[in-house]
Write a protein that holds these residues in place. Structure first.
Motif, PDB file in Angstrom:
ATOM      1  N   ARG A 158      42.567  65.591  10.333  1.00  0.00           N
ATOM      2  CA  ARG A 158      41.377  65.438  11.169  1.00  0.00           C
ATOM      3  C   ARG A 158      41.308  66.519  12.243  1.00  0.00           C
ATOM      4  NH1 ARG A 158      40.565  59.872  14.320  1.00  0.00           N
ATOM      5  NH2 ARG A 158      39.796  59.066  12.356  1.00  0.00           N
TER       6      ARG A 158
ATOM      7  N   ASN B 280      48.552  57.662   8.586  1.00  0.00           N
ATOM      8  CA  ASN B 280      48.081  57.820   9.965  1.00  0.00           C
ATOM      9  C   ASN B 280      48.469  59.186  10.522  1.00  0.00           C
ATOM     10  OD1 ASN B 280      47.030  55.334   9.841  1.00  0.00           O
ATOM     11  ND2 ASN B 280      48.423  54.368  11.306  1.00  0.00           N
TER      12      ASN B 280
ATOM     13  N   GLY C  27      46.000  54.809  15.592  1.00  0.00           N
ATOM     14  CA  GLY C  27      46.789  55.387  14.480  1.00  0.00           C
ATOM     15  C   GLY C  27      48.247  55.591  14.813  1.00  0.00           C
TER      16      GLY C  27
ATOM     17  N   ASN D 145      45.838  62.331  10.905  1.00  0.00           N
ATOM     18  CA  ASN D 145      45.584  63.016  12.181  1.00  0.00           C
ATOM     19  C   ASN D 145      45.570  64.525  11.975  1.00  0.00           C
ATOM     20  OD1 ASN D 145      45.335  60.759  13.668  1.00  0.00           O
ATOM     21  ND2 ASN D 145      47.394  60.841  14.570  1.00  0.00           N
TER      22      ASN D 145
HETATM   23 MG   LIG Z   1      44.729  58.948  14.015  1.00  0.00          MG
END
Ligand SMILES: [Mg+2]
Ligand SMILES: Nc1ncnc2c1ncn2[C@@H]1O[C@H](COP(=O)(O)OP(=O)(O)OP(=O)(O)O)[C@@H](O)[C@H]1O
Length: 470
Positions: free
Chosen positions: A381, A374, A437, A378
Protein backbone atom coordinates in the motif's frame (compact mmCIF):
# COMPACT_ATOMS: atom_id res chain seq x y z
CA UNK A 1 35.71 5.01 41.91
CA UNK A 2 38.94 3.29 42.87
CA UNK A 3 39.25 1.98 46.40
CA UNK A 4 42.16 3.32 48.39
CA UNK A 5 44.45 1.29 50.60
CA UNK A 6 42.70 2.71 53.62
CA UNK A 7 39.38 1.25 52.59
CA UNK A 8 40.70 -2.20 51.99
CA UNK A 9 40.85 -4.65 54.82
CA UNK A 10 44.31 -4.65 56.29
CA UNK A 11 45.36 -1.35 54.70
CA UNK A 12 48.96 -0.67 53.68
CA UNK A 13 51.15 -2.50 51.13
CA UNK A 14 50.76 -5.93 52.66
CA UNK A 15 47.02 -5.43 52.83
CA UNK A 16 46.91 -4.48 49.15
CA UNK A 17 48.83 -7.56 48.16
CA UNK A 18 46.66 -9.79 50.28
CA UNK A 19 43.54 -8.17 48.91
CA UNK A 20 44.74 -8.75 45.38
CA UNK A 21 45.55 -12.37 46.12
CA UNK A 22 42.16 -12.88 47.74
CA UNK A 23 40.24 -11.40 44.82
CA UNK A 24 42.39 -13.31 42.33
CA UNK A 25 41.33 -16.68 43.70
CA UNK A 26 37.63 -16.42 42.88
CA UNK A 27 38.44 -14.79 39.56
CA UNK A 28 40.73 -17.59 38.39
CA UNK A 29 38.30 -20.12 39.81
CA UNK A 30 35.52 -18.52 37.74
CA UNK A 31 37.69 -18.60 34.66
CA UNK A 32 38.55 -22.23 35.28
CA UNK A 33 34.91 -23.13 35.84
CA UNK A 34 33.80 -21.33 32.69
CA UNK A 35 36.32 -23.30 30.68
CA UNK A 36 35.28 -26.59 32.23
CA UNK A 37 31.58 -25.90 31.78
CA UNK A 38 32.04 -25.74 28.00
CA UNK A 39 32.74 -29.47 28.07
CA UNK A 40 30.05 -30.31 30.60
CA UNK A 41 26.94 -32.01 29.30
CA UNK A 42 24.12 -29.52 28.80
CA UNK A 43 21.13 -31.72 29.49
CA UNK A 44 19.76 -32.27 32.96
CA UNK A 45 19.69 -36.05 32.58
CA UNK A 46 23.34 -36.29 31.60
CA UNK A 47 24.30 -33.87 34.35
CA UNK A 48 22.51 -35.81 37.06
CA UNK A 49 24.07 -39.04 35.83
CA UNK A 50 27.43 -37.35 36.07
CA UNK A 51 26.63 -36.26 39.62
CA UNK A 52 25.89 -39.88 40.54
CA UNK A 53 28.70 -41.55 38.63
CA UNK A 54 31.62 -39.24 39.35
CA UNK A 55 31.68 -39.66 43.15
CA UNK A 56 31.14 -43.37 42.75
CA UNK A 57 34.11 -43.80 40.44
CA UNK A 58 36.21 -41.53 42.61
CA UNK A 59 35.34 -43.42 45.78
CA UNK A 60 35.94 -46.79 44.19
CA UNK A 61 39.26 -45.73 42.71
CA UNK A 62 40.44 -44.51 46.10
CA UNK A 63 39.25 -47.68 47.82
CA UNK A 64 40.79 -49.90 45.14
CA UNK A 65 44.06 -48.03 45.28
CA UNK A 66 44.32 -48.18 49.05
CA UNK A 67 43.35 -51.84 49.02
CA UNK A 68 45.91 -52.74 46.37
CA UNK A 69 48.58 -50.66 47.95
CA UNK A 70 48.14 -51.88 51.50
CA UNK A 71 46.21 -55.04 51.87
CA UNK A 72 47.14 -56.89 48.72
CA UNK A 73 50.80 -56.11 48.97
CA UNK A 74 50.99 -56.97 52.68
CA UNK A 75 49.21 -60.28 52.22
CA UNK A 76 51.38 -61.26 49.27
CA UNK A 77 54.55 -60.38 51.16
CA UNK A 78 53.41 -62.45 54.16
CA UNK A 79 52.53 -65.44 51.98
CA UNK A 80 55.85 -65.21 50.15
CA UNK A 81 57.61 -65.04 53.50
CA UNK A 82 55.88 -68.23 54.63
CA UNK A 83 56.72 -70.12 51.43
CA UNK A 84 60.33 -68.99 51.55
CA UNK A 85 60.51 -70.06 55.17
CA UNK A 86 59.32 -73.52 54.14
CA UNK A 87 61.91 -73.71 51.38
CA UNK A 88 64.60 -72.56 53.81
CA UNK A 89 63.45 -75.30 56.19
CA UNK A 90 63.83 -77.91 53.44
CA UNK A 91 67.30 -76.64 52.61
CA UNK A 92 68.21 -76.93 56.29
CA UNK A 93 66.89 -80.51 56.31
CA UNK A 94 68.93 -81.32 53.22
CA UNK A 95 72.01 -79.82 54.88
CA UNK A 96 71.37 -81.77 58.07
CA UNK A 97 70.65 -85.09 56.34
CA UNK A 98 72.79 -85.03 53.23
CA UNK A 99 72.63 -88.82 52.64
CA UNK A 100 70.74 -89.66 49.44
CA UNK A 101 68.61 -92.24 51.36
CA UNK A 102 66.91 -89.48 53.36
CA UNK A 103 65.89 -87.55 50.22
CA UNK A 104 62.72 -89.57 49.78
CA UNK A 105 61.69 -88.74 53.35
CA UNK A 106 62.42 -85.07 52.87
CA UNK A 107 60.45 -84.98 49.60
CA UNK A 108 57.54 -86.68 51.38
CA UNK A 109 57.64 -84.22 54.29
CA UNK A 110 57.70 -81.29 51.88
CA UNK A 111 54.79 -82.71 49.95
CA UNK A 112 52.62 -83.63 52.94
CA UNK A 113 53.42 -80.89 55.45
CA UNK A 114 54.23 -77.92 53.25
CA UNK A 115 52.35 -78.71 50.05
CA UNK A 116 55.56 -78.14 48.12
CA UNK A 117 56.52 -80.42 45.30
CA UNK A 118 60.31 -80.66 45.35
CA UNK A 119 62.92 -82.63 43.54
CA UNK A 120 66.69 -82.60 43.41
CA UNK A 121 68.53 -82.03 40.18
CA UNK A 122 72.18 -82.73 39.55
CA UNK A 123 74.51 -79.79 40.04
CA UNK A 124 74.33 -77.83 36.86
CA UNK A 125 74.28 -74.08 36.34
CA UNK A 126 70.93 -72.36 36.83
CA UNK A 127 69.11 -71.31 33.66
CA UNK A 128 69.52 -67.68 32.67
CA UNK A 129 66.97 -65.39 34.37
CA UNK A 130 63.71 -65.29 32.45
CA UNK A 131 61.95 -62.10 31.38
CA UNK A 132 60.62 -60.18 34.37
CA UNK A 133 56.92 -59.50 34.32
CA UNK A 134 56.14 -55.81 33.99
CA UNK A 135 54.08 -55.53 37.11
CA UNK A 136 54.14 -58.39 39.58
CA UNK A 137 54.40 -57.98 43.29
CA UNK A 138 54.69 -61.75 43.60
CA UNK A 139 57.98 -61.80 41.69
CA UNK A 140 59.30 -58.88 43.69
CA UNK A 141 58.18 -60.22 47.06
CA UNK A 142 59.46 -63.76 46.49
CA UNK A 143 62.83 -62.60 45.13
CA UNK A 144 63.47 -60.29 48.03
CA UNK A 145 62.41 -62.90 50.59
CA UNK A 146 64.63 -65.62 49.07
CA UNK A 147 67.51 -63.21 48.99
CA UNK A 148 66.89 -62.32 52.63
CA UNK A 149 66.20 -65.77 54.11
CA UNK A 150 68.19 -68.20 51.93
CA UNK A 151 70.92 -66.08 50.45
CA UNK A 152 72.02 -68.55 47.77
CA UNK A 153 71.90 -68.25 44.00
CA UNK A 154 68.35 -68.89 42.82
CA UNK A 155 66.18 -68.85 39.73
CA UNK A 156 62.55 -67.90 39.72
CA UNK A 157 59.77 -68.34 37.19
CA UNK A 158 56.48 -66.74 38.13
CA UNK A 159 55.32 -66.27 34.56
CA UNK A 160 55.44 -69.68 32.80
CA UNK A 161 52.73 -71.98 34.06
CA UNK A 162 50.05 -69.71 35.38
CA UNK A 163 49.07 -71.83 38.39
CA UNK A 164 52.50 -72.88 39.49
CA UNK A 165 55.58 -70.94 40.45
CA UNK A 166 58.91 -72.60 39.97
CA UNK A 167 61.88 -71.88 42.25
CA UNK A 168 65.36 -73.32 41.82
CA UNK A 169 68.03 -72.88 44.46
CA UNK A 170 71.68 -73.72 43.91
CA UNK A 171 72.90 -75.93 46.77
CA UNK A 172 76.50 -77.02 47.30
CA UNK A 173 76.39 -80.14 45.15
CA UNK A 174 72.93 -80.12 43.64
CA UNK A 175 70.02 -77.94 42.64
CA UNK A 176 66.76 -77.90 44.58
CA UNK A 177 63.71 -77.43 42.42
CA UNK A 178 60.45 -76.42 44.12
CA UNK A 179 57.01 -76.12 42.56
CA UNK A 180 54.74 -73.89 44.59
CA UNK A 181 51.08 -73.36 43.87
CA UNK A 182 50.69 -69.73 42.96
CA UNK A 183 47.82 -69.31 45.42
CA UNK A 184 50.15 -70.39 48.20
CA UNK A 185 52.40 -67.39 47.76
CA UNK A 186 50.05 -64.81 46.40
CA UNK A 187 46.83 -63.10 47.50
CA UNK A 188 45.20 -64.28 44.33
CA UNK A 189 41.53 -63.64 45.05
CA UNK A 190 41.94 -59.89 44.73
CA UNK A 191 40.11 -59.89 41.42
CA UNK A 192 37.05 -61.18 43.28
CA UNK A 193 37.12 -58.03 45.37
CA UNK A 194 37.40 -55.88 42.25
CA UNK A 195 34.66 -57.90 40.60
CA UNK A 196 32.39 -57.31 43.56
CA UNK A 197 33.18 -53.64 43.50
CA UNK A 198 32.47 -53.19 39.80
CA UNK A 199 29.47 -55.52 40.00
CA UNK A 200 27.81 -53.64 42.85
CA UNK A 201 28.44 -50.32 41.12
CA UNK A 202 26.79 -51.64 37.98
CA UNK A 203 23.78 -52.77 40.01
CA UNK A 204 23.70 -49.37 41.69
CA UNK A 205 23.80 -47.63 38.34
CA UNK A 206 21.09 -49.86 36.97
CA UNK A 207 18.88 -48.82 39.87
CA UNK A 208 19.91 -45.16 39.71
CA UNK A 209 19.36 -44.66 35.98
CA UNK A 210 15.62 -45.45 35.84
CA UNK A 211 15.15 -43.56 39.10
CA UNK A 212 16.83 -40.48 37.67
CA UNK A 213 14.89 -40.83 34.46
CA UNK A 214 11.66 -40.88 36.45
CA UNK A 215 12.71 -37.79 38.38
CA UNK A 216 13.64 -35.89 35.26
CA UNK A 217 10.69 -36.82 33.07
CA UNK A 218 8.23 -34.50 34.90
CA UNK A 219 10.67 -31.60 34.51
CA UNK A 220 10.95 -32.28 30.79
CA UNK A 221 7.17 -32.50 30.49
CA UNK A 222 6.77 -29.19 32.32
CA UNK A 223 9.35 -27.62 30.00
CA UNK A 224 7.49 -28.92 26.97
CA UNK A 225 4.14 -27.69 28.27
CA UNK A 226 5.53 -24.23 29.06
CA UNK A 227 7.24 -24.05 25.68
CA UNK A 228 4.16 -24.94 23.69
CA UNK A 229 2.05 -22.54 25.76
CA UNK A 230 4.61 -19.81 25.08
CA UNK A 231 4.30 -20.49 21.37
CA UNK A 232 0.52 -20.35 21.58
CA UNK A 233 0.07 -24.04 20.95
CA UNK A 234 -2.27 -26.22 22.99
CA UNK A 235 -0.78 -27.93 25.99
CA UNK A 236 0.21 -31.61 25.60
CA UNK A 237 -2.90 -33.64 26.46
CA UNK A 238 -1.20 -35.87 28.98
CA UNK A 239 0.38 -33.08 31.00
CA UNK A 240 -0.13 -33.65 34.70
CA UNK A 241 2.18 -32.34 37.44
CA UNK A 242 4.18 -35.27 38.75
CA UNK A 243 7.47 -36.14 40.38
CA UNK A 244 9.19 -34.50 43.32
CA UNK A 245 7.30 -32.01 45.48
CA UNK A 246 9.05 -28.94 44.02
CA UNK A 247 8.52 -30.02 40.43
CA UNK A 248 4.87 -30.75 41.13
CA UNK A 249 4.46 -27.33 42.71
CA UNK A 250 6.02 -25.68 39.66
CA UNK A 251 3.65 -27.70 37.46
CA UNK A 252 0.57 -26.61 39.40
CA UNK A 253 1.78 -23.00 39.42
CA UNK A 254 2.20 -23.20 35.65
CA UNK A 255 -1.32 -24.56 35.19
CA UNK A 256 -2.75 -21.80 37.38
CA UNK A 257 -0.82 -19.18 35.46
CA UNK A 258 -2.04 -20.56 32.17
CA UNK A 259 -5.63 -20.58 33.35
CA UNK A 260 -5.35 -17.01 34.58
CA UNK A 261 -3.90 -15.81 31.29
CA UNK A 262 -6.55 -17.66 29.32
CA UNK A 263 -9.25 -16.18 31.53
CA UNK A 264 -7.85 -12.70 30.94
CA UNK A 265 -7.77 -13.22 27.20
CA UNK A 266 -11.32 -14.48 27.27
CA UNK A 267 -12.46 -11.50 29.34
CA UNK A 268 -10.74 -9.07 27.03
CA UNK A 269 -12.27 -10.68 23.98
CA UNK A 270 -15.72 -10.72 25.56
CA UNK A 271 -15.46 -7.07 26.52
CA UNK A 272 -14.24 -5.96 23.10
CA UNK A 273 -16.94 -7.94 21.39
CA UNK A 274 -19.51 -6.39 23.67
CA UNK A 275 -18.31 -2.84 23.12
CA UNK A 276 -18.01 -3.27 19.37
CA UNK A 277 -21.42 -4.84 19.18
CA UNK A 278 -23.12 -2.10 21.21
CA UNK A 279 -21.43 0.62 19.21
CA UNK A 280 -22.42 -1.05 15.99
CA UNK A 281 -26.06 -1.02 17.00
CA UNK A 282 -25.86 2.69 17.76
CA UNK A 283 -24.03 3.35 14.49
CA UNK A 284 -26.69 1.55 12.51
CA UNK A 285 -29.31 3.73 14.17
CA UNK A 286 -27.14 6.77 13.41
CA UNK A 287 -26.94 5.86 9.74
CA UNK A 288 -30.64 5.30 9.57
CA UNK A 289 -31.33 8.71 11.08
CA UNK A 290 -28.89 10.35 8.65
CA UNK A 291 -30.60 8.68 5.73
CA UNK A 292 -33.97 9.76 6.94
CA UNK A 293 -32.95 13.36 7.69
CA UNK A 294 -33.23 14.35 4.01
CA UNK A 295 -30.84 17.33 3.64
CA UNK A 296 -28.05 15.85 1.47
CA UNK A 297 -25.37 18.55 1.58
CA UNK A 298 -24.77 18.63 5.31
CA UNK A 299 -24.81 14.96 5.98
CA UNK A 300 -22.44 13.64 3.28
CA UNK A 301 -19.26 14.07 5.31
CA UNK A 302 -20.99 12.84 8.41
CA UNK A 303 -22.20 9.66 6.77
CA UNK A 304 -18.71 9.07 5.35
CA UNK A 305 -17.36 9.25 8.89
CA UNK A 306 -20.03 6.89 10.09
CA UNK A 307 -19.10 4.45 7.30
CA UNK A 308 -15.45 4.64 8.26
CA UNK A 309 -16.32 4.09 11.86
CA UNK A 310 -18.40 1.11 10.99
CA UNK A 311 -15.67 -0.53 8.94
CA UNK A 312 -13.27 0.14 11.80
CA UNK A 313 -15.66 -1.52 14.18
CA UNK A 314 -16.12 -4.47 11.86
CA UNK A 315 -12.36 -4.89 11.74
CA UNK A 316 -12.06 -4.71 15.48
CA UNK A 317 -14.91 -7.07 16.00
CA UNK A 318 -13.27 -9.56 13.67
CA UNK A 319 -10.03 -9.14 15.59
CA UNK A 320 -11.72 -9.54 18.95
CA UNK A 321 -13.50 -12.69 17.83
CA UNK A 322 -9.98 -13.58 17.19
CA UNK A 323 -7.80 -16.42 16.13
CA UNK A 324 -7.37 -17.57 19.71
CA UNK A 325 -9.49 -20.64 19.13
CA UNK A 326 -7.66 -21.74 16.00
CA UNK A 327 -5.65 -24.98 16.15
CA UNK A 328 -2.02 -25.04 15.07
CA UNK A 329 -1.33 -26.69 11.73
CA UNK A 330 0.90 -26.59 8.68
CA UNK A 331 1.46 -23.42 6.72
CA UNK A 332 3.22 -23.60 3.38
CA UNK A 333 5.40 -20.55 2.83
CA UNK A 334 6.19 -21.47 -0.78
CA UNK A 335 2.52 -21.42 -1.79
CA UNK A 336 1.94 -18.20 0.11
CA UNK A 337 4.87 -16.47 -1.58
CA UNK A 338 3.66 -17.65 -5.00
CA UNK A 339 0.27 -16.11 -4.37
CA UNK A 340 2.02 -12.96 -3.25
CA UNK A 341 3.73 -12.78 -6.65
CA UNK A 342 0.31 -12.84 -8.35
CA UNK A 343 -0.97 -10.12 -6.07
CA UNK A 344 2.07 -7.95 -6.82
CA UNK A 345 1.43 -8.31 -10.55
CA UNK A 346 -2.20 -7.36 -10.09
CA UNK A 347 -1.30 -4.28 -8.06
CA UNK A 348 1.63 -3.42 -10.37
CA UNK A 349 4.26 -3.60 -7.65
CA UNK A 350 7.83 -4.77 -8.07
CA UNK A 351 8.36 -7.80 -5.80
CA UNK A 352 11.43 -9.87 -5.00
CA UNK A 353 11.00 -13.09 -3.07
CA UNK A 354 13.59 -15.23 -1.29
CA UNK A 355 12.91 -18.40 0.68
CA UNK A 356 15.65 -20.18 2.62
CA UNK A 357 15.05 -23.46 4.46
CA UNK A 358 12.07 -25.73 4.91
CA UNK A 359 8.94 -24.04 3.45
CA UNK A 360 6.52 -25.78 5.84
CA UNK A 361 6.06 -24.08 9.19
CA UNK A 362 4.09 -25.12 12.24
CA UNK A 363 1.79 -22.22 13.19
CA UNK A 364 -1.91 -21.32 13.38
CA UNK A 365 -2.41 -21.02 9.61
CA UNK A 366 -5.22 -18.46 9.32
CA UNK A 367 -3.77 -16.17 11.95
CA UNK A 368 -0.31 -16.45 10.47
CA UNK A 369 -1.65 -15.70 7.01
CA UNK A 370 -3.30 -12.57 8.39
CA UNK A 371 -0.06 -11.55 10.09
CA UNK A 372 1.94 -11.79 6.86
CA UNK A 373 -0.87 -10.22 4.85
CA UNK A 374 -1.07 -7.20 7.17
CA UNK A 375 2.67 -6.52 7.00
CA UNK A 376 3.13 -7.21 3.30
CA UNK A 377 -0.16 -5.43 2.55
CA UNK A 378 1.24 -2.29 4.22
CA UNK A 379 4.34 -2.50 2.04
CA UNK A 380 2.19 -2.87 -1.10
CA UNK A 381 0.00 0.00 0.00
CA UNK A 382 2.74 2.47 0.92
CA UNK A 383 5.51 1.53 -1.57
CA UNK A 384 6.15 0.57 -5.17
CA UNK A 385 9.03 -1.82 -4.66
CA UNK A 386 8.88 -4.65 -2.13
CA UNK A 387 11.26 -7.38 -1.09
CA UNK A 388 10.21 -10.38 1.05
CA UNK A 389 12.84 -12.70 2.49
CA UNK A 390 11.91 -15.73 4.62
CA UNK A 391 14.52 -17.76 6.45
CA UNK A 392 13.44 -20.91 8.27
CA UNK A 393 16.24 -22.39 10.33
CA UNK A 394 16.46 -24.47 13.50
CA UNK A 395 12.84 -24.00 14.57
CA UNK A 396 12.87 -20.23 13.96
CA UNK A 397 11.20 -18.41 11.10
CA UNK A 398 12.35 -14.90 10.22
CA UNK A 399 10.41 -12.99 7.56
CA UNK A 400 11.89 -9.68 6.47
CA UNK A 401 9.66 -7.32 4.50
CA UNK A 402 11.52 -4.38 2.92
CA UNK A 403 10.01 -1.57 0.86
CA UNK A 404 11.05 1.71 -0.76
CA UNK A 405 8.11 3.72 0.57
CA UNK A 406 8.16 6.72 2.91
CA UNK A 407 9.11 4.60 5.93
CA UNK A 408 8.17 5.40 9.52
CA UNK A 409 10.17 7.88 11.61
CA UNK A 410 12.03 6.22 14.43
CA UNK A 411 9.99 7.80 17.24
CA UNK A 412 6.73 6.55 15.69
CA UNK A 413 7.79 2.93 15.32
CA UNK A 414 6.21 1.84 18.57
CA UNK A 415 3.14 4.05 18.17
CA UNK A 416 2.06 2.45 14.89
CA UNK A 417 1.48 -0.84 16.72
CA UNK A 418 -1.28 0.78 18.75
CA UNK A 419 -4.79 0.00 17.52
CA UNK A 420 -6.30 2.69 15.25
CA UNK A 421 -3.03 4.59 15.09
CA UNK A 422 -2.21 5.88 11.59
CA UNK A 423 0.41 8.31 10.45
CA UNK A 424 -0.82 11.52 8.84
CA UNK A 425 0.73 10.71 5.46
CA UNK A 426 -1.11 7.44 5.40
CA UNK A 427 -4.35 9.19 6.14
CA UNK A 428 -3.82 11.55 3.23
CA UNK A 429 -2.69 8.81 0.91
CA UNK A 430 -5.54 6.46 1.44
CA UNK A 431 -8.51 6.72 3.70
CA UNK A 432 -9.62 3.13 3.78
CA UNK A 433 -7.26 1.85 6.46
CA UNK A 434 -8.32 1.54 10.06
CA UNK A 435 -4.88 1.48 11.70
CA UNK A 436 -5.45 -1.98 13.10
CA UNK A 437 -3.18 -3.93 10.76
CA UNK A 438 0.06 -3.75 12.72
CA UNK A 439 -1.70 -4.11 16.10
CA UNK A 440 -3.27 -7.34 14.92
CA UNK A 441 -0.02 -8.50 13.34
CA UNK A 442 1.98 -7.98 16.52
CA UNK A 443 -0.71 -9.65 18.56
CA UNK A 444 -0.55 -12.74 16.35
CA UNK A 445 3.26 -12.80 16.34
CA UNK A 446 3.37 -12.57 20.13
CA UNK A 447 0.73 -15.23 20.60
CA UNK A 448 3.07 -17.52 18.63
CA UNK A 449 5.93 -16.66 21.00
CA UNK A 450 7.54 -14.24 18.51
CA UNK A 451 7.46 -10.51 17.69
CA UNK A 452 7.69 -7.85 14.98
CA UNK A 453 10.38 -5.17 14.82
CA UNK A 454 10.48 -2.16 12.53
CA UNK A 455 13.66 -0.54 11.23
CA UNK A 456 15.11 1.26 8.20
CA UNK A 457 15.26 -0.71 4.99
CA UNK A 458 18.22 -0.68 2.61
CA UNK A 459 15.59 -0.04 -0.09
CA UNK A 460 14.93 3.35 1.52
CA UNK A 461 11.58 2.62 3.16
CA UNK A 462 10.51 0.47 6.05
CA UNK A 463 11.84 -2.90 7.08
CA UNK A 464 9.49 -5.08 9.11
CA UNK A 465 11.12 -8.13 10.66
CA UNK A 466 8.84 -10.90 11.87
CA UNK A 467 10.39 -13.61 14.06
CA UNK A 468 8.28 -16.57 15.04
CA UNK A 469 9.27 -19.96 16.42
CA UNK A 470 7.87 -22.40 13.87
MG1 LIG B 1 -2.07 -1.92 7.31
N1 LIG C 1 5.40 -0.11 4.92
C1 LIG C 1 5.06 1.05 5.44
N2 LIG C 1 5.58 2.21 4.99
C2 LIG C 1 5.23 3.38 5.53
N3 LIG C 1 4.37 3.52 6.55
C3 LIG C 1 3.80 2.41 7.04
C4 LIG C 1 4.11 1.13 6.52
N4 LIG C 1 3.42 0.22 7.22
C5 LIG C 1 2.66 0.89 8.11
N5 LIG C 1 2.90 2.21 8.00
C6 LIG C 1 2.28 3.27 8.82
O1 LIG C 1 1.83 2.67 10.03
C7 LIG C 1 0.46 2.94 10.20
C8 LIG C 1 -0.21 1.80 10.89
O2 LIG C 1 -0.25 0.68 10.04
P1 LIG C 1 -1.42 -0.36 10.16
O3 LIG C 1 -1.17 -1.46 9.23
O4 LIG C 1 -1.58 -0.68 11.60
O5 LIG C 1 -2.68 0.46 9.70
P2 LIG C 1 -3.17 0.82 8.25
O6 LIG C 1 -2.33 0.15 7.24
O7 LIG C 1 -3.19 2.31 8.20
O8 LIG C 1 -4.65 0.29 8.25
P3 LIG C 1 -5.13 -1.23 8.15
O9 LIG C 1 -5.85 -1.47 9.42
O10 LIG C 1 -6.00 -1.27 6.97
O11 LIG C 1 -3.91 -2.07 8.01
C9 LIG C 1 -0.06 3.18 8.82
O12 LIG C 1 -1.15 4.01 8.87
C10 LIG C 1 1.10 3.87 8.12
O13 LIG C 1 1.11 5.24 8.39
Amino acid sequence: MATTDMERPGGGRLGTRMWRALTAVPRSWNRFWRRVSIYMPKRLYARSLLIVITPMILLQSVVAFVFMERHWQTVTVRLSQAVTRDIAGIIDLLDTFPQPESYAQIIRIAQERMSLKIDLLPAEPLPPPGPKPFFSILDQALSSEIRKQINRPFWLDTVGNSNIVEVRVQLDDKVLRVFVRRSQAYASNTHIFLLWMVGTSLVLLMIAIPFLRNQIRPILQLTEAAESFGKGRPMPVNFRPRGAEEVRRAGFAFIQMRERIERQIEQRTAMLTGVSHDLRTILTRFKLQLALSGSKVDTEALSQDVDDMQSMLEAYLAFARGEASEDPGRFDLATYLDRLGDEAKLRKRKLKITLVGEPEVHVRPNAFNRLLQNVVGNAFRYAKEVEVKAVHDRGMLVVMVDDNGPGIPEEKREEVFKPFYRLDEARNLDSTGTGLGLAVARDIARSHGGDIKLSDSPLGGLRAMIRVPA
